[in-house]
Design an enzyme around this catalytic site. Structure first.
Site, PDB file in Angstrom:
ATOM      1  N   ASN A 159     -57.739 -58.731  28.440  1.00 34.19           N
ATOM      2  CA  ASN A 159     -58.761 -59.602  29.228  1.00 34.19           C
ATOM      3  C   ASN A 159     -57.950 -60.094  30.390  1.00 34.19           C
ATOM      4  OD1 ASN A 159     -57.889 -61.228  27.276  1.00 34.19           O
ATOM      5  ND2 ASN A 159     -59.608 -62.435  27.675  1.00 34.19           N
ATOM      6  N   GLU A 258     -53.939 -66.454  18.525  1.00 34.77           N
ATOM      7  CA  GLU A 258     -54.994 -66.906  19.342  1.00 34.77           C
ATOM      8  C   GLU A 258     -56.137 -65.849  19.560  1.00 34.77           C
ATOM      9  OE1 GLU A 258     -52.793 -67.727  23.072  1.00 34.77           O
ATOM     10  OE2 GLU A 258     -52.248 -69.507  22.298  1.00 34.77           O
ATOM     11  N   CYS A 292     -61.860 -65.631  26.598  1.00 32.14           N
ATOM     12  CA  CYS A 292     -61.870 -65.961  24.992  1.00 32.14           C
ATOM     13  C   CYS A 292     -62.396 -67.336  25.224  1.00 32.14           C
ATOM     14  CB  CYS A 292     -60.600 -66.057  24.449  1.00 32.14           C
ATOM     15  SG  CYS A 292     -59.188 -67.152  25.397  1.00 32.14           S
ATOM     16  N   GLU A 470     -49.977 -72.997  21.067  1.00 28.64           N
ATOM     17  CA  GLU A 470     -49.007 -72.885  21.956  1.00 28.64           C
ATOM     18  C   GLU A 470     -49.067 -73.418  23.281  1.00 28.64           C
ATOM     19  OE1 GLU A 470     -47.863 -68.717  22.564  1.00 28.64           O
ATOM     20  OE2 GLU A 470     -48.366 -68.259  20.562  1.00 28.64           O
TER      21      GLU A 470
HETATM   22  P1  NAD Z   1     -58.065 -56.455  19.908  1.00 28.55           P
HETATM   23  O1  NAD Z   1     -57.581 -57.363  18.733  1.00 28.55           O
HETATM   24  O2  NAD Z   1     -59.112 -55.228  19.694  1.00 28.55           O
HETATM   25  O3  NAD Z   1     -56.661 -56.063  20.506  1.00 28.55           O
HETATM   26  C1  NAD Z   1     -55.798 -56.915  20.961  1.00 28.55           C
HETATM   27  C2  NAD Z   1     -54.398 -56.204  20.343  1.00 28.55           C
HETATM   28  O4  NAD Z   1     -53.966 -55.897  19.242  1.00 28.55           O
HETATM   29  C3  NAD Z   1     -54.153 -54.747  21.361  1.00 28.55           C
HETATM   30  O5  NAD Z   1     -52.689 -54.543  22.004  1.00 28.55           O
HETATM   31  C4  NAD Z   1     -54.214 -53.788  20.309  1.00 28.55           C
HETATM   32  O6  NAD Z   1     -53.871 -52.536  20.463  1.00 28.55           O
HETATM   33  C5  NAD Z   1     -53.740 -54.460  19.066  1.00 28.55           C
HETATM   34  N1  NAD Z   1     -54.244 -54.006  17.789  1.00 28.55           N
HETATM   35  C6  NAD Z   1     -55.420 -53.692  17.097  1.00 28.55           C
HETATM   36  N2  NAD Z   1     -55.357 -53.208  15.997  1.00 28.55           N
HETATM   37  C7  NAD Z   1     -54.160 -53.612  15.672  1.00 28.55           C
HETATM   38  C8  NAD Z   1     -53.551 -53.306  14.342  1.00 28.55           C
HETATM   39  N3  NAD Z   1     -54.358 -53.215  13.022  1.00 28.55           N
HETATM   40  N4  NAD Z   1     -52.386 -54.061  14.180  1.00 28.55           N
HETATM   41  C9  NAD Z   1     -51.625 -54.152  15.226  1.00 28.55           C
HETATM   42  N5  NAD Z   1     -52.110 -54.319  16.424  1.00 28.55           N
HETATM   43  C10 NAD Z   1     -53.449 -53.868  16.574  1.00 28.55           C
HETATM   44  O7  NAD Z   1     -58.498 -57.587  20.968  1.00 28.55           O
HETATM   45  P2  NAD Z   1     -59.011 -57.067  22.610  1.00 28.55           P
HETATM   46  O8  NAD Z   1     -60.505 -56.446  22.385  1.00 28.55           O
HETATM   47  O9  NAD Z   1     -57.891 -56.472  23.256  1.00 28.55           O
HETATM   48  O10 NAD Z   1     -59.082 -58.594  23.137  1.00 28.55           O
HETATM   49  C11 NAD Z   1     -60.341 -59.268  23.038  1.00 28.55           C
HETATM   50  C12 NAD Z   1     -60.406 -60.347  22.079  1.00 28.55           C
HETATM   51  O11 NAD Z   1     -59.198 -61.284  22.371  1.00 28.55           O
HETATM   52  C13 NAD Z   1     -61.537 -61.208  22.013  1.00 28.55           C
HETATM   53  O12 NAD Z   1     -61.955 -61.290  20.543  1.00 28.55           O
HETATM   54  C14 NAD Z   1     -60.995 -62.470  22.567  1.00 28.55           C
HETATM   55  O13 NAD Z   1     -61.809 -63.905  22.099  1.00 28.55           O
HETATM   56  C15 NAD Z   1     -59.620 -62.364  22.230  1.00 28.55           C
HETATM   57  N6  NAD Z   1     -58.878 -63.305  22.933  1.00 28.55           N
HETATM   58  C16 NAD Z   1     -58.637 -64.631  22.580  1.00 28.55           C
HETATM   59  C17 NAD Z   1     -57.843 -65.601  23.417  1.00 28.55           C
HETATM   60  C18 NAD Z   1     -57.150 -66.940  22.966  1.00 28.55           C
HETATM   61  O14 NAD Z   1     -56.490 -67.405  23.552  1.00 28.55           O
HETATM   62  N7  NAD Z   1     -57.750 -67.380  21.690  1.00 28.55           N
HETATM   63  C19 NAD Z   1     -57.511 -65.226  24.676  1.00 28.55           C
HETATM   64  C20 NAD Z   1     -57.888 -63.969  25.181  1.00 28.55           C
HETATM   65  C21 NAD Z   1     -58.485 -62.948  24.353  1.00 28.55           C
END
Ligand code: NAD
Length: 489
Positions: A159, A258, A292, A470
């Site tokens: 995102n 996060e 997020c 962080e």
């Molecule tokens: P996601 O969890 O689907 O993917 C994030 C990353 O993890 C990607 O690079 C993906 O390839 C990797 N990944 C997925 N499964 C994995 C596994 N089993 N092992 C290792 N790596 C794996 O998240 P997304 O769809 O890319 O992002 C959206 C999510 O991120 C939303 O839930 C949002 O709230 C969250 N987010 C949180 C923050 C925060 O600061 N708290 C900031 C931005 C986004």
């Protein structure tokens, strides 16, 4: 609209761009829904090579570089990103579909600023000293020193790709670590481009590595199950965070997580209506709701409820869809085919649950870009806290609004979630602002603002929104190993 240039995204391992020996997949433009290039992903052995390069760099000159020299290199990185601002901007817009107005004001400037912020932080970071008496009448001096944690696995979402990745890489490098970054499969470009910048400013090879691919059974999992990674920093969904935490538990590797949110906004009768509509409009719809910290549950006090809804519906209807490269576009598409399916699934669920649609609710036709992943900013009312759209993170430009009478009721509703990332509270009553901010169980509480960030402050979530903080000194805590030295004399 950008020319239809094809791109090929390579892994960046040990300072060299490499095709990788793993899967190859298409990279889609969210605005057109069409592939515009391919990503050559990393296999298990490529991830091995990246971790090996990171380990070697840690043992090599990087691990022993004086702090002042690292600070100088981080500052150079910030300058060099800005010098290639347009390249980063184009890559980010193409991958995410976010409007130029957002990427040029938030993503790329923050991507550069993260290096300056953590250069400044490490330049002045101090540690503790304690002098003590010893049982034999002597004295001992305790002082602590910072050491790098080692090789850090950095796993990022799509995102805010450059912004969130450098938010982790900058403090990790500031503390003397080396990194292996796994960007989201949907947004591989800016992390790859940063490899060129790393080489250009003279960051030693192996310090920054990028491996591409998906999560499960792919580069993500190869990295989180790699025994030679010392710690993981992850931003993404809560359920992915659980999988990463489980993998990291093998070998007792620390994690900074996060994660997702279902953030509540609270609007009191005494709020400044215009300012609130402006702030809440951004909190719900900015970046097509893919933030997020975004607000997906809104609680509005009865006295202002009708006026608020009227103004809010106008806000939602006021966005302009279009080519993300066009300055006039204010609402881009969602990031992927997978994500539009998820978000529109929730739009259907809202209908089936009997939600009243105050604005939006469907998918717009965008001339010339009919196959893009477009969705309307949407406001619902009429459901209670058990409805799926009120409890589950949707991550789209949508929110559910519920009226309330008393402050306690709004606080109880806001806290009725397993998540605890952020809230925004809108009121002109100072005492109420303090009370409410103290009572809502989140990591970040904004009052009369949203996404107003001082990068020295702690950032992170409570409950299922994450582990750790962080930002500023808090990042240095995670990315360094503190060692106490006790000298008896
Ligand atoms: P996601 O969890 O689907 O993917 C994030 C990353 O993890 C990607 O690079 C993906 O390839 C990797 N990944 C997925 N499964 C994995 C596994 N089993 N092992 C290792 N790596 C794996 O998240 P997304 O769809 O890319 O992002 C959206 C999510 O991120 C939303 O839930 C949002 O709230 C969250 N987010 C949180 C923050 C925060 O600061 N708290 C900031 C931005 C986004």
């Amino acid at each position: 609209m950008k020319a239809d240039t094809q791109t090929t995204i390579l892994n960046f391992i040990d300072g060299v761009f490499q095709a990788g020996t793993g899967e190859t997949y298409a990279n889609y433009d969210p605005a057109t829904g069409k592939p515009f290039g391919e990503v050559l992903a990393a296999s298990k052995s490529d991830v091995d090579a990246a971790v090996g390069a990171a380990r070697a760099a840690l043992k090599g000159p990087w691990g022993t570089l004086a702090t002042a020299d690292r600070v100088a290199l981080l500052r150079k990185l910030a300058v060099a990103i800005n010098a290639r601002f347009d390249d980063f901007l184009e890559a980010e817009i193409r991958d995410t579909g976010k409007p130029r107005s957002i990427a040029s004001h938030i993503d790329i400037p923050r991507g550069a600023a993260n290096f300056d912020v953590f250069a400044n932080q490490i330049a002045v970071a101090s540690t503790e000293t304690f002098e003590m008496g010893t049982p034999d009448g002597g004295t001992a001096l305790n002082y602590s020193i910072r050491r790098p944690k080692g090789v850090i696995g950095v796993i990022c979402p799509w995102n805010l790709p450059l912004l969130l990745m450098t938010w982790k890489v900058a403090p990790a490098l500031a503390c003397g670590n080396t990194v292996v970054v796994k960007p989201s499969e949907h947004t591989p470009a800016t992390a790859t481009l940063l490899g060129e910048v790393m080489n250009a400013v003279g960051i030693p090879r192996g310090v920054y590595n990028v491996v591409h691919g998906h999560g499960k059974d792919s580069a993500g999992e190869f990295l989180t199950t790699h025994p030679d990674v010392d710690a993981y920093t992850f931003t993404g969904e809560t359920k992915t965070g659980e999988a990463i935490m489980a993998a990291a538990s093998k070998g007792v590797r620390p994690v900074s997580l996060e994660l997702g949110g279902k953030n509540a906004g609270i609007v009191f009768d005494d709020a400044d209506l215009e300012a609130t509509l402006e702030g809440i409009g951004r909190a719900c719809f900015a970046n097509t709701g893919q933030v997020c910290l975004g607000t997906e549950r809104l609680f509005v006090q009865r006295g202002i409820y009708e006026r608020f809804l009227e103004g809010f519906a106008k806000k939602a209807a006021g966005y302009r869809f279009g080519d993300p490269f066009d300055e006039a576009t204010t609402m881009g598409p969602l990031v992927s085919a997978e994500h539009i399916e998820k978000v529109s699934g929730y739009y259907d669920k809202a209908g089936r649950a009997g939600a009243e649609v105050i604005a939006g609710g469907g998918r717009p036709q965008v001339a010339g870009l009919e196959d893009g992943y477009w969705i309307e900013p949407t406001i619902w009312t009429g459901l209670n806290r058990d409805a799926a759209i009120v409890t589950e993170e949707i991550f789209g430009p949508c929110t559910h609004v519920m009226p309330f009478e008393e402050e306690e009721e709004a606080i109880a509703e806001a806290n009725a979630s397993p998540y605890g990332l952020a809230t925004s509270i809108w009121t002109t009553d100072l005492a109420r602002a303090h009370r409410t901010a103290g009572a809502i169980e989140v990591g970040i509480a904004w009052v009369n603002s949203w996404f107003l960030r001082d990068l020295r402050t702690p950032f992170g979530g409570a409950g299922q929104s994450g582990i750790g903080r962080e930002g500023g000194i808090h990042s240095l805590e995670f990315y360094s190993e503190l060692r106490n030295v006790c000298i008896k004399y």
